[in-house]
Structures are given as C-alpha cells and as structure tokens.
Design an enzyme around this catalytic site. Structure first.
Site, mmCIF file in Angstrom:
data_model
loop_
_atom_site.group_PDB
_atom_site.id
_atom_site.type_symbol
_atom_site.label_atom_id
_atom_site.label_comp_id
_atom_site.label_asym_id
_atom_site.label_seq_id
_atom_site.Cartn_x
_atom_site.Cartn_y
_atom_site.Cartn_z
ATOM 1 N N VAL A 106 9.941 -67.906 -14.212
ATOM 2 C CA VAL A 106 8.628 -67.409 -14.640
ATOM 3 C C VAL A 106 7.658 -68.587 -14.597
ATOM 4 O O VAL A 106 7.932 -69.640 -15.183
ATOM 5 C CB VAL A 106 8.691 -66.834 -16.075
ATOM 6 N N ILE B 277 11.629 -72.098 -16.292
ATOM 7 C CA ILE B 277 10.175 -72.257 -16.315
ATOM 8 C C ILE B 277 9.722 -72.867 -14.994
ATOM 9 O O ILE B 277 10.165 -73.963 -14.620
ATOM 10 C CB ILE B 277 9.731 -73.139 -17.502
ATOM 11 N N LYS B 278 8.844 -72.128 -14.315
ATOM 12 C CA LYS B 278 8.366 -72.569 -12.991
ATOM 13 C C LYS B 278 7.066 -73.343 -13.197
ATOM 14 O O LYS B 278 6.113 -72.837 -13.800
ATOM 15 C CB LYS B 278 8.127 -71.323 -12.135
ATOM 16 N N ILE B 279 7.068 -74.550 -12.680
ATOM 17 C CA ILE B 279 5.959 -75.480 -12.943
ATOM 18 C C ILE B 279 5.403 -75.978 -11.617
ATOM 19 O O ILE B 279 6.180 -76.398 -10.747
ATOM 20 C CB ILE B 279 6.489 -76.712 -13.737
#
Ligand code: E4P
Length: 219
Positions: A58, A84-86
């Site tokens: 996400v 967690i997509k950064i």
C-alpha cells in the site's frame, strides 16, 4: 520468480487469486484512482488483502518523511502485515530507514536504475521495485535495469527482494525471470495473456472431442 498482481480492481484480484499462482498484490495511487470513487479506500484495501492472503503493498502519498510515517502507521492499524510502499525520494529513504529499524516491511517504488535500487537496499528496503515498462516507453532498455540490479545483488549477496514492475506484456515476464528478478508484479491482463496459448486451447478441444467420440462408441 514469484508473481504478484499489480491492480486495485477486486474482480481482477479475486480471479487472479482464485487461480492459485499469485502470492501478492501491489497497489498504487493511480490504480486506486481507476476504481469506483464511491468505494472507501480502507475497505477496498482490506478486501484486496483478504482476497490475496499474501503480500499487499500500500503506497503512501505524502512527500515528507513525517507524513509518510504517519500514513504508514495508519495503514498498519488497518492490517499489520501491510508492506508500506514508499517513493524513491530523499524523504522516502529516511522513512524506509525508520520503518526498517522498526521491522516494518517496505517496498521502494519508482526505481529506474540499479544504482537507485542499491541505495534503496542500503536504506533498508525489503523490496525494490524496478519499473521496466516506463523505461521502454522512453526508448531505454527496461529489462537491462532489472538485469543490472540482479547482477549487483548476486555479487554482493543483498537481501532485498527485486520486484520487476511496470510490466507491459508476457515477454517482459520471460525476460525478468531470466534476468533474476525475485518477483514480477504483473497487470491482470498480462497474466491472462501469459496463460493463453492457442495450442493449449486447440489441444484441449481435440482431447475433449476424442473423449466424447470414444464414449459414444462405448454406449
Ligand atoms: C508497481 O508497483 C507499480 O504499481 C506498477 O508496476 C506501475 O506500472 P505502470 O508503469 O504500468 O503504471
């Protein structure tokens, strides 16, 4: 090479998951924006995660480290297994380091070179997403970026998982598998194109016809 589905569409994701060969899903703000605007994002992401039952990335939309970390903490209250997509920007790297120090998995996105992937890995990224299709779109060899990344990983024994992203067609899948990507996150359409083969369909039709003829003779 594992296969993830790159989609925020529940129908696609559920069908892909039902076929049994998908081990994760990656979403991004553009994919979410294509879905019905009346859908609640949190509920949609929970349904997506429940459908796949594996990796779910996400993406945050803040561009400062504190904002990214606040978003990450909120997403983790929705489901603690979230990755967690950064985005690969300096503020993002600091967020990745913070999350890595807390044992939270991250997927660093929007990587276009092996050097960027190496930097993301050193910041503590669990996954590095190399976007090959967008490189091909600007007349640059996208598969080569994946190949270079995989070669560096082999030389140095790096642990981050290489995700081949921005896949456009079945040949990209083949080339990324040969190049040494650990995962290919693939649009539903490309998964279906990769399943389909005219000889498989023709072969099955012939088997079924012969079976019916044999049964007819027996009766
Ligand atoms: C990766 O995680 C991204 O969601 C995705 O692969 C981007 O692909 P695109 O270039 O088709 O938008």
């Amino acid at each position: 090479m594992q296969l993830y589905v790159d989609s925020a569409n529940l129908t696609e994701i559920r069908h892909a998951a039902a076929m049994g060969f998908i081990s994760g899903v990656t979403t991004n703000p553009s994919l979410l924006a294509k879905e019905d605007p009346s859908l609640d994002i949190k509920s949609l992401l929970l349904d997506i995660h429940a459908s796949v039952g594996g990796h779910t990335s996400v993406e945050v939309v803040s561009t400062d480290t504190d904002g990214m970390l606040r978003e990450a903490d909120e997403i983790l209250t929705w489901f603690p297994e979230a990755t967690i997509k950064i985005p690969f920007i300096p503020a993002g790297l600091a967020a990745v380091r913070n999350l890595a120090n807390r044992g939270i998995p991250t997927n660093v996105t929007l990587l276009f070179t092996a050097n960027q992937a190496l930097i993301a890995a050193n910041a503590g990224a669990t996954y590095v997403s190399v976007f090959l299709g967008r490189l091909d779109d600007i007349s640059t060899d996208g598969v080569q970026a994946v190949r270079d990344t995989a070669e560096i990983w082999d030389v140095h024994g790096l642990e981050s998982q290489i995700i081949a992203a921005s896949i456009r067609h079945p040949i990209h899948l083949l080339e990324c598998a040969k190049a040494g990507a650990h995962i290919a996150t693939t649009p539903y359409k490309v998964l279906m194109q990769s399943i389909k083969h005219p000889l498989t369909d023709a072969g099955l039709a012939a088997f079924l016809k012969d079976h019916e003829a044999m049964m007819a003779k027996k009766s």
